[in-house]
Motif scaffolding. Structure first.
Motif, PDB file in Angstrom:
ATOM      1  N   LEU A 156       0.836  -1.201   0.000  1.00 27.68           N
ATOM      2  CA  LEU A 156       0.000   0.000   0.000  1.00 27.68           C
ATOM      3  C   LEU A 156       0.868   1.247   0.000  1.00 27.68           C
ATOM      4  O   LEU A 156       1.743   1.414   0.861  1.00 27.68           O
ATOM      5  CB  LEU A 156      -0.906   0.000   1.238  1.00 27.68           C
ATOM      6  N   GLN A 157       0.633   2.114  -0.987  1.00 32.85           N
ATOM      7  CA  GLN A 157       1.271   3.434  -1.005  1.00 32.85           C
ATOM      8  C   GLN A 157       0.316   4.417  -0.333  1.00 32.85           C
ATOM      9  O   GLN A 157      -0.894   4.384  -0.588  1.00 32.85           O
ATOM     10  CB  GLN A 157       1.558   3.874  -2.444  1.00 32.85           C
ATOM     11  N   ILE A 158       0.849   5.276   0.515  1.00 32.33           N
ATOM     12  CA  ILE A 158       0.012   6.175   1.312  1.00 32.33           C
ATOM     13  C   ILE A 158       0.422   7.622   1.058  1.00 32.33           C
ATOM     14  O   ILE A 158       1.597   7.978   1.181  1.00 32.33           O
ATOM     15  CB  ILE A 158       0.123   5.856   2.812  1.00 32.33           C
ATOM     16  N   VAL A 159      -0.563   8.450   0.692  1.00 34.50           N
ATOM     17  CA  VAL A 159      -0.346   9.875   0.465  1.00 34.50           C
ATOM     18  C   VAL A 159      -1.043  10.648   1.567  1.00 34.50           C
ATOM     19  O   VAL A 159      -2.257  10.519   1.756  1.00 34.50           O
ATOM     20  CB  VAL A 159      -0.879  10.317  -0.909  1.00 34.50           C
ATOM     21  N   LEU A 160      -0.287  11.454   2.302  1.00 32.50           N
ATOM     22  CA  LEU A 160      -0.840  12.326   3.331  1.00 32.50           C
ATOM     23  C   LEU A 160      -0.848  13.750   2.805  1.00 32.50           C
ATOM     24  O   LEU A 160       0.196  14.310   2.485  1.00 32.50           O
ATOM     25  CB  LEU A 160       0.002  12.247   4.613  1.00 32.50           C
ATOM     26  N   MET A 161      -2.044  14.323   2.702  1.00 31.17           N
ATOM     27  CA  MET A 161      -2.196  15.688   2.204  1.00 31.17           C
ATOM     28  C   MET A 161      -2.781  16.556   3.306  1.00 31.17           C
ATOM     29  O   MET A 161      -3.712  16.142   3.997  1.00 31.17           O
ATOM     30  CB  MET A 161      -3.132  15.705   0.981  1.00 31.17           C
ATOM     31  N   GLY A 162      -2.240  17.773   3.441  1.00 28.70           N
ATOM     32  CA  GLY A 162      -2.793  18.620   4.487  1.00 28.70           C
ATOM     33  C   GLY A 162      -2.211  20.008   4.489  1.00 28.70           C
ATOM     34  O   GLY A 162      -1.365  20.368   3.662  1.00 28.70           O
TER      35      GLY A 162
END
Length: 271
Positions: A156-162
């Motif tokens: 799983l690739q995880i992108v955290l945007m904020g």
């Protein structure tokens, strides 16, 4: 109201994150390339931050369009949940039926789904928007999801945007395990002054504009001065300007009309 007057097919300054309207400034293109690189090269965690209204969500939609069908995606737009709800939301976004399952069973279902994707030659991406709102418990749950792997690859690739606060959150000593896993980071900055005029023109062209309406150079300067290059604020003031132009039957948007739009947005309607 003003679409027919200006000959536009659709509103050019709508605030919904439509990737067709994405203006690729140098920074936006660089940000998109960082996202795609981190995902396609299976870097595990990717972090994208930017001020409110900088265009992160629109950029995310453009990224999803470019990833195509080889990637299964789970997009969490509102992470203000408890740990059980977050895991279920992730699973449901992947299209899994996890009704009635507890957290461990839900994670097991996600793992089984990810392993099946590997057999099909596909990858999976989890994107969490507004990630600065994640509690420490939820961040730990996300980190544990990143542990799902085979002998030779992350599942799983995880992108955290904020918002910029996300960087501050991740600098917390308690989150050092997660911070060390984030190998691709990008901070999306507002548009520069010359880019604001190009941005406005781009959105007008996409919506079918053919020379009208026309924003004068002083008008663009005032738009930049108010918005400081933040796309959402540019959209808000330009939309007000086009409405004013329609009311006064004017194709030319000038400095004073922008001033009136700004005063209206700020609630100074009597000044």
């Amino acid at each position: 109201m003003y679409l027919e007057y200006y000959g536009l097919a659709e509103p050019p300054f709508d605030i919904t994150p439509n990737p067709r309207f994405l203006y690729f400034s140098a920074k936006h293109r660089e940000a998109l390339n960082h996202l795609l690189y981190g995902i396609r090269e299976r870097k595990g965690f990717v972090q994208l931050t930017g001020e409110v209204g900088a265009g992160k969500t629109t950029l995310c939609r453009a990224m999803l369009d470019q990833l195509g069908d080889r990637f299964a995606t789970s997009l969490i737009l509102n992470p203000v949940l408890d740990a059980d709800q977050l895991m279920k939301a992730v699973a449901m976004e992947f299209g899994l039926n996890v009704r009635g399952l507890d957290r461990l069973e839900t994670v097991a279902a996600i793992n089984e789904f990810l392993l099946k994707l590997v057999e099909e030659g596909r990858d999976a991406v989890l994107i969490i928007d507004e990630a600065q709102d994640l509690t420490h418990e939820l961040i730990e749950q996300v980190r544990l999801l990143s542990n799902l792997e085979t002998d030779d690859r992350k599942l799983l690739q995880i992108v955290l945007m904020g918002q910029p606060e996300l960087r501050d959150r991740l600098n917390d000593y308690r989150l050092r395990q997660l911070r060390q896993r984030i190998t691709v980071r990008y901070h999306l900055r507002p548009l520069k002054r010359p880019e604001v005029g190009q941005y406005v023109q781009h959105r007008l062209q996409v919506s079918g504009g053919n020379g009208a309406p026309y924003f004068t150079t002083p008008a663009i300067w005032r738009i930049y001065n108010y918005s400081q290059g933040v796309p959402r604020l540019i959209n808000a003031v330009c939309d007000k300007c086009l409405l004013a132009g329609y009311v006064h039957q004017r194709d030319r948007i000038d400095f004073n009309m922008v001033g009136g739009a700004v005063r209206e947005l700020e609630g100074n309607i009597d000044s």
